[in-house]
Design a protein around this motif. Structure first.
Motif, PDB file in Angstrom:
ATOM      1  N   ARG A  89      -3.825   3.169 -19.125  1.00 23.14           N
ATOM      2  CA  ARG A  89      -2.343   2.813 -19.599  1.00 23.14           C
ATOM      3  C   ARG A  89      -1.113   2.786 -18.669  1.00 23.14           C
ATOM      4  N   ASN A  90      -0.965   3.646 -17.705  1.00 20.08           N
ATOM      5  CA  ASN A  90       0.051   3.420 -16.583  1.00 20.08           C
ATOM      6  C   ASN A  90       0.041   2.433 -15.805  1.00 20.08           C
ATOM      7  N   LEU A  91      -1.381   1.875 -15.635  1.00 24.79           N
ATOM      8  CA  LEU A  91      -1.353   0.676 -14.927  1.00 24.79           C
ATOM      9  C   LEU A  91      -0.897  -0.419 -15.677  1.00 24.79           C
ATOM     10  N   GLN A  92      -1.223  -0.604 -16.974  1.00 27.80           N
ATOM     11  CA  GLN A  92      -1.186  -1.619 -17.799  1.00 27.80           C
ATOM     12  C   GLN A  92       0.659  -1.815 -17.964  1.00 27.80           C
ATOM     13  N   ASP A  93       1.222  -0.417 -18.241  1.00 30.58           N
ATOM     14  CA  ASP A  93       2.785  -0.522 -17.993  1.00 30.58           C
ATOM     15  C   ASP A  93       3.394  -0.830 -16.857  1.00 30.58           C
ATOM     16  N   LEU A  94       3.011  -0.827 -15.747  1.00 31.06           N
ATOM     17  CA  LEU A  94       3.213  -1.143 -14.551  1.00 31.06           C
ATOM     18  C   LEU A  94       3.128  -2.639 -14.501  1.00 31.06           C
ATOM     19  N   ASN A  95       2.195  -3.151 -14.806  1.00 33.47           N
ATOM     20  CA  ASN A  95       1.811  -4.517 -14.580  1.00 33.47           C
ATOM     21  C   ASN A  95       2.674  -5.370 -15.527  1.00 33.47           C
ATOM     22  N   ASN A  96       2.904  -4.881 -16.838  1.00 33.49           N
ATOM     23  CA  ASN A  96       3.883  -5.399 -17.708  1.00 33.49           C
ATOM     24  C   ASN A  96       5.405  -5.521 -16.947  1.00 33.49           C
ATOM     25  N   LYS A  97       5.666  -4.268 -16.377  1.00 33.79           N
ATOM     26  CA  LYS A  97       7.198  -4.232 -15.793  1.00 33.79           C
ATOM     27  C   LYS A  97       7.168  -5.149 -14.628  1.00 33.79           C
ATOM     28  N   TYR A  98       6.008  -5.486 -14.006  1.00 34.09           N
ATOM     29  CA  TYR A  98       6.091  -6.271 -12.815  1.00 34.09           C
ATOM     30  C   TYR A  98       6.212  -7.885 -13.414  1.00 34.09           C
ATOM     31  N   ALA A  99       5.653  -8.025 -14.493  1.00 35.05           N
ATOM     32  CA  ALA A  99       5.655  -9.209 -15.238  1.00 35.05           C
ATOM     33  C   ALA A  99       7.073  -9.565 -15.556  1.00 35.05           C
ATOM     34  N   CYS A 100       7.710  -8.493 -15.810  1.00 39.77           N
ATOM     35  CA  CYS A 100       9.231  -8.509 -16.578  1.00 39.77           C
ATOM     36  C   CYS A 100       9.992  -8.865 -15.351  1.00 39.77           C
ATOM     37  N   LEU A 101       9.640  -8.443 -14.112  1.00 39.69           N
ATOM     38  CA  LEU A 101      10.263  -8.280 -12.761  1.00 39.69           C
ATOM     39  C   LEU A 101       9.991  -9.832 -12.019  1.00 39.69           C
ATOM     40  N   GLN A 102       8.963 -10.616 -12.458  1.00 40.19           N
ATOM     41  CA  GLN A 102       8.797 -11.473 -11.698  1.00 40.19           C
ATOM     42  C   GLN A 102       9.765 -12.594 -11.530  1.00 40.19           C
ATOM     43  N   PRO A 103      10.272 -12.888 -12.414  1.00 44.38           N
ATOM     44  CA  PRO A 103      11.600 -13.999 -12.416  1.00 44.38           C
ATOM     45  C   PRO A 103      12.561 -13.598 -11.539  1.00 44.38           C
ATOM     46  N   TYR A 104      12.823 -12.373 -11.600  1.00 46.48           N
ATOM     47  CA  TYR A 104      13.892 -11.942 -10.571  1.00 46.48           C
ATOM     48  C   TYR A 104      13.446 -11.994  -9.219  1.00 46.48           C
ATOM     49  N   LEU A 105      12.281 -11.570  -9.103  1.00 47.70           N
ATOM     50  CA  LEU A 105      11.674 -11.516  -7.642  1.00 47.70           C
ATOM     51  C   LEU A 105      11.656 -12.814  -7.112  1.00 47.70           C
ATOM     52  N   ASP A 106      11.277 -13.967  -7.943  1.00 49.27           N
ATOM     53  CA  ASP A 106      11.259 -15.233  -7.738  1.00 49.27           C
ATOM     54  C   ASP A 106      12.953 -15.867  -7.275  1.00 49.27           C
ATOM     55  N   GLN A 107      13.701 -15.400  -8.008  1.00 53.14           N
ATOM     56  CA  GLN A 107      15.059 -15.572  -7.744  1.00 53.14           C
ATOM     57  C   GLN A 107      15.503 -15.215  -6.311  1.00 53.14           C
ATOM     58  N   ILE A 108      15.013 -13.939  -6.065  1.00 55.63           N
ATOM     59  CA  ILE A 108      15.393 -13.296  -4.781  1.00 55.63           C
ATOM     60  C   ILE A 108      14.591 -14.173  -3.675  1.00 55.63           C
ATOM     61  N   ASN A 109      13.195 -14.604  -3.818  1.00 52.25           N
ATOM     62  CA  ASN A 109      12.653 -15.267  -2.874  1.00 52.25           C
ATOM     63  C   ASN A 109      13.474 -16.656  -2.654  1.00 52.25           C
ATOM     64  N   GLN A 110      13.973 -17.272  -3.699  1.00 51.36           N
ATOM     65  CA  GLN A 110      14.832 -18.482  -3.454  1.00 51.36           C
ATOM     66  C   GLN A 110      16.015 -18.332  -2.652  1.00 51.36           C
ATOM     67  N   ILE A 111      16.690 -17.233  -3.199  1.00 51.36           N
ATOM     68  CA  ILE A 111      17.951 -16.863  -2.331  1.00 51.36           C
ATOM     69  C   ILE A 111      17.706 -16.759  -0.798  1.00 51.36           C
ATOM     70  N   GLU A 112      16.507 -15.884  -0.652  1.00 55.57           N
ATOM     71  CA  GLU A 112      16.232 -15.670   0.621  1.00 55.57           C
ATOM     72  C   GLU A 112      16.090 -16.904   1.503  1.00 55.57           C
ATOM     73  N   GLU A 113      15.175 -18.012   0.936  1.00 57.06           N
ATOM     74  CA  GLU A 113      14.930 -19.300   1.509  1.00 57.06           C
ATOM     75  C   GLU A 113      16.437 -20.015   1.880  1.00 57.06           C
ATOM     76  N   GLN A 114      17.466 -19.845   0.771  1.00 56.94           N
ATOM     77  CA  GLN A 114      18.889 -20.530   1.038  1.00 56.94           C
ATOM     78  C   GLN A 114      19.647 -19.820   2.132  1.00 56.94           C
ATOM     79  N   VAL A 115      19.494 -18.561   2.053  1.00 60.95           N
ATOM     80  CA  VAL A 115      20.059 -17.784   3.144  1.00 60.95           C
ATOM     81  C   VAL A 115      19.640 -18.338   4.394  1.00 60.95           C
ATOM     82  N   SER A 116      18.220 -18.432   4.731  1.00 62.86           N
ATOM     83  CA  SER A 116      17.599 -18.703   5.886  1.00 62.86           C
ATOM     84  C   SER A 116      17.945 -20.005   6.323  1.00 62.86           C
ATOM     85  N   SER A 117      18.294 -20.983   5.398  1.00 62.74           N
ATOM     86  CA  SER A 117      18.596 -22.524   5.846  1.00 62.74           C
ATOM     87  C   SER A 117      20.080 -22.327   5.989  1.00 62.74           C
ATOM     88  N   LEU A 118      20.800 -21.543   5.489  1.00 66.51           N
ATOM     89  CA  LEU A 118      22.257 -21.510   5.416  1.00 66.51           C
ATOM     90  C   LEU A 118      22.480 -20.909   7.178  1.00 66.51           C
TER      91      LEU A 118
END
Length: 186
Positions: free
Chosen positions: A133-162
């Motif tokens: 049950r806890n693992l499923q909750d963690l997977n659900n939370k990770y799925a909710c955080l995945q768009p923000y993690l993707d944004q962080i990755n994009q910002i990191e790439e942009q900062v690197s190019s800057l």
């Protein structure tokens, strides 16, 4: 050397008299002449009314030349067989009761061990359900955080190019400064 007929008869009578005199010496029952009636006659004395001892048996001889044969010894009477059988059955009953009791105790121990094992597995099942049950909750939370993690990755790439652009700009400004100083000296 084999005994002749007279000598064999004399030896036989001597051996019979010694056995009759000491029946306990060989653990033999008393001779038939020593019955209750015979005992009273013997106590009265060898005089009047005493039965004469039986005449000695003539030894049987075979074709070997007068060899004397031995008589079979009589074993003493055994203790009461009924008492011995009862004692044996009582002891066997105690032994079998002990064996059955030990077997029952073994089965009782196995039953207790199985109960404890079953309880332990139930606890482990509950723990694994909670972990799942806890693992499923963690997977659900990770799925909710995945768009923000993707944004962080994009910002990191942009900062690197800057950063790369800033290094290039810095290098270019250093070249311009060097040219400006060169022109200024002229």
């Amino acid at each position: 050397m084999a005994a002749t007929g007279d000598e064999a008869a004399a030896m036989d009578s001597i051996s019979r008299v010694s056995v009759m005199a000491h029946p306990t010496a060989l653990n033999l029952p008393p001779p038939p002449a020593a019955t209750a009636a015979g005992d009273s006659d013997l106590q009265a004395g060898a005089g009047e009314g005493a039965a004469p001892p039986p005449p000695p048996k003539k030894p049987s001889t075979n074709s070997d030349g007068g060899v004397e044969t031995a008589e079979e010894a009589v074993e003493p009477a055994e203790p009461d067989i009924d008492e011995l059988c009862t004692d044996m059955f009582d002891k066997m009953a105690v032994f079998l009761q002990g064996e059955l009791t030990a077997t029952c105790e073994d089965y009782r121990l196995l039953e207790n061990m199985n109960k404890l094992t079953s309880l332990k597995y139930m606890e482990m099942k509950d723990i694994s359900i909670n972990i799942s049950r806890n693992l499923q909750d963690l997977n659900n939370k990770y799925a909710c955080l995945q768009p923000y993690l993707d944004q962080i990755n994009q910002i990191e790439e942009q900062v690197s190019s800057l950063e790369q652009a800033a290094y290039k700009l810095d290098a270019y400004s250093k070249k311009l400064e060097a040219k400006f100083k060169k022109l200024e000296k002229r």
